[in-house]
Design an enzyme around this catalytic site. Structure first.
Site, short mmCIF file in Angstrom:
data_model
loop_
_atom_site.label_atom_id
_atom_site.label_comp_id
_atom_site.label_asym_id
_atom_site.label_seq_id
_atom_site.Cartn_x
_atom_site.Cartn_y
_atom_site.Cartn_z
N SER A 119 0.81 -1.07 -0.13
CA SER A 119 -0.06 0.20 0.07
C SER A 119 0.85 1.30 -0.11
O SER A 119 1.85 1.21 -0.59
CB SER A 119 -0.86 -0.08 1.22
N HIS A 124 -2.90 -1.51 -3.04
CA HIS A 124 -3.93 -0.55 -2.93
C HIS A 124 -3.80 0.66 -3.98
O HIS A 124 -2.69 0.95 -4.18
CB HIS A 124 -4.05 0.12 -1.35
N ASP A 162 -4.73 -3.97 6.37
CA ASP A 162 -4.78 -5.09 5.52
C ASP A 162 -3.64 -6.05 5.08
O ASP A 162 -2.71 -5.44 4.96
CB ASP A 162 -5.32 -4.15 4.06
#
Lengths: 196, 277
Positions: A21, A48, A141
């Site tokens: 991310s 992401h 996540d």
């Protein structure tokens, strides 16, 4: 564990799954540009990204990549040596029967693509024959997905939190599951190339 | 919390659902179907798949709830604004150059956001009165929601309005709804006067009309390829020759039995045109 202390049977691995991310773009491009072109396991990347920007990301990653990188279409056959990037605004699942499936289900951890879901489905299919790598990122996540991957016998690697732009994501994984290797970017590339 | 379900358990579940209620989930894509079932277990605090099967067997009202949660009802207005631009600038003008009126089918319309997108687009083109739209879904409660046109303000502003601006809509999206209490908006009902909402199961209901344009975006991704192939054939049969078929931006029909009967009109937006009966 340090990289040179690893004594694992590297020939058993059939796939690599990578989650990243905020702050991971640089290391992803590093991996893609320094990986041995002969590396022939499929690599699944759940990163992401802006959900409304469909174009541009893959082109940016492909610029210096040694590997062919593609956003899969639904039920696409998995090919050796390919890098698959989860498309914007879709979850990417690995299906039995060597296929990739896409989903527009609810966001998880405020994310679609969800790193957890790619790790969960990939490790369900590849069992102990998968390597999971969590890179820099600003939320948790991937931690749950990494836990599932470990429970199924996969190998767990995180980017060394000391080397991360934002270490929330690898630290979250480290907090809930056993991590086999904590590596800096150079050693992540070195490890992957040692599999060739 | 249960974190995994055996495939054999899913098979048993599908068998009971088929026997008892005549819905066939056997050819749904495994990963997403399993995830949906896990979600039902979690939301309703059901301890095992076996317990779920027992509950479904004896509780028809609960089965409706199950059906609603098994189907994925995440959708947005003007998802992929570039497709909606293509519809506005090319596909719809093309259809109206040869047709006085057209029939559109939104297959798997879920909570109806895409139907409103289409109606808004057509209204802005001055063509809304020349269109008959069929909006279908397997799940009746979600159809009722689609008909009602009640959405959260949060979604309207965070997602739908942003897409509408990216499309380059000529109004403000808020011109098409009124705010109601509790953080909801109500879409202007006159937009959907020409829309027929009806229950339809892509697995078994089959052809029910002929269309000039069918949209079925991000619905078939929840099916396996065998079932996708059957449904593509059904859509092919439901289209007039030289009419359009649109699927999700990451879906494809090029491997299917009907591939040679379509040409690709826009490969990015997955717009196909039927060219052979």
């Amino acid at each position: 564990m340090k990289l040179d202390q690893v004594s694992i049977d590297k020939s058993q691995y059939k796939a690599v799954v990578i989650g990243g991310s905020a702050g991971s773009f640089q290391i992803i491009t590093k991996i893609l540009s320094e990986i041995n072109p002969k590396f022939d396991l499929p690599i699944f990347m759940a990163l992401h990204r802006l959900k409304h920007v469909r174009n541009g990301f893959i082109e940016a990653l492909a610029l210096k990549s040694n590997k062919i990188i593609a956003e899969p279409e639904d039920k696409e056959q998995i090919k050796r040596g390919m890098v698959y990037l989860a498309p914007a605004n879709y979850h990417m699942y690995i299906e039995l029967g060597n296929k990739i499936a896409l989903s527009t289900e609810e966001m998880l951890n405020n994310s679609r693509p969800s790193i957890d879901l790619t790790f969960d489905t990939a490790s369900y299919v590849y069992k102990n024959k998968i390597i999971g790598i969590i890179l820099s990122g600003a939320n948790k996540d991937g931690a749950w997905g990494m836990k599932k991957l470990k429970e199924r016998g996969g190998l767990t690697i995180i980017q060394d939190p000391k080397d991360c732009t934002i270490d929330t994501m690898p630290t979250a994984a480290l907090n809930i599951t056993k991590i086999d290797l904590v590596l800096n970017p150079d050693n992540i590339v070195k490890f992957l190339n040692s599999l060739v | 919390m249960i974190e995994d379900i055996e495939i054999s358990e899913l098979r048993n579940l599908c068998q009971i659902v088929k026997e008892k209620y005549n819905y066939d989930f056997n050819n749904y894509a495994m990963s997403s179907f399993k995830r949906r079932v896990l979600r039902v277990l979690e939301i309703h605090k059901i301890s095992s798949t076996l317990a779920l099967i027992e509950k479904i067997k004896y509780d028809a009202a609960f089965f409706k709830v199950f059906l609603n949660e098994i189907t994925v009802n995440v959708t947005e207005m003007f998802r992929d604004p570039s497709l909606w631009r293509d519809l506005r600038d090319k596909i719809l003008p093309n259809l109206f150059s040869t047709h006085e009126t057209i029939k559109i089918w939104h297959a798997g319309c879920s909570s109806g956001e895409e139907v409103y997108s289409m109606c808004i687009l057509l209204k802005e083109m001055g063509l809304l009165h020349k269109v008959k739209i069929y909006a279908t879904d397997i799940d009746e409660p979600i159809l009722a929601k689609a008909k009602e046109g009640k959405y959260t303000i949060k979604n309207m502003i965070d997602v739908n309005e942003k897409n509408y601006i990216r499309l380059g809509g000529i109004q403000k999206l808020s011109d098409y709804y009124t705010e109601t209490s509790g953080g909801f908006v109500k879409m202007n009902p006159s937009l959907v006067e020409n829309v027929v909402y009806r229950s339809h199961d892509l697995v078994k209901s089959g052809v029910f009309n002929k269309f000039d344009l069918i949209l079925c975006r991000n619905v078939l991704i929840y099916f396996n390829q065998q079932l996708q192939n059957d449904v593509f054939k059904m859509f092919h049969e439901s289209l007039f020759n030289y009419s359009y078929f649109i699927i999700g931006s990451k879906e494809t029909l090029i491997w299917s039995d009907v591939a040679s009967k379509f040409i690709i009109v826009n490969s990015e937006e997955k717009v196909f045109k039927k060219v052979k009966e």
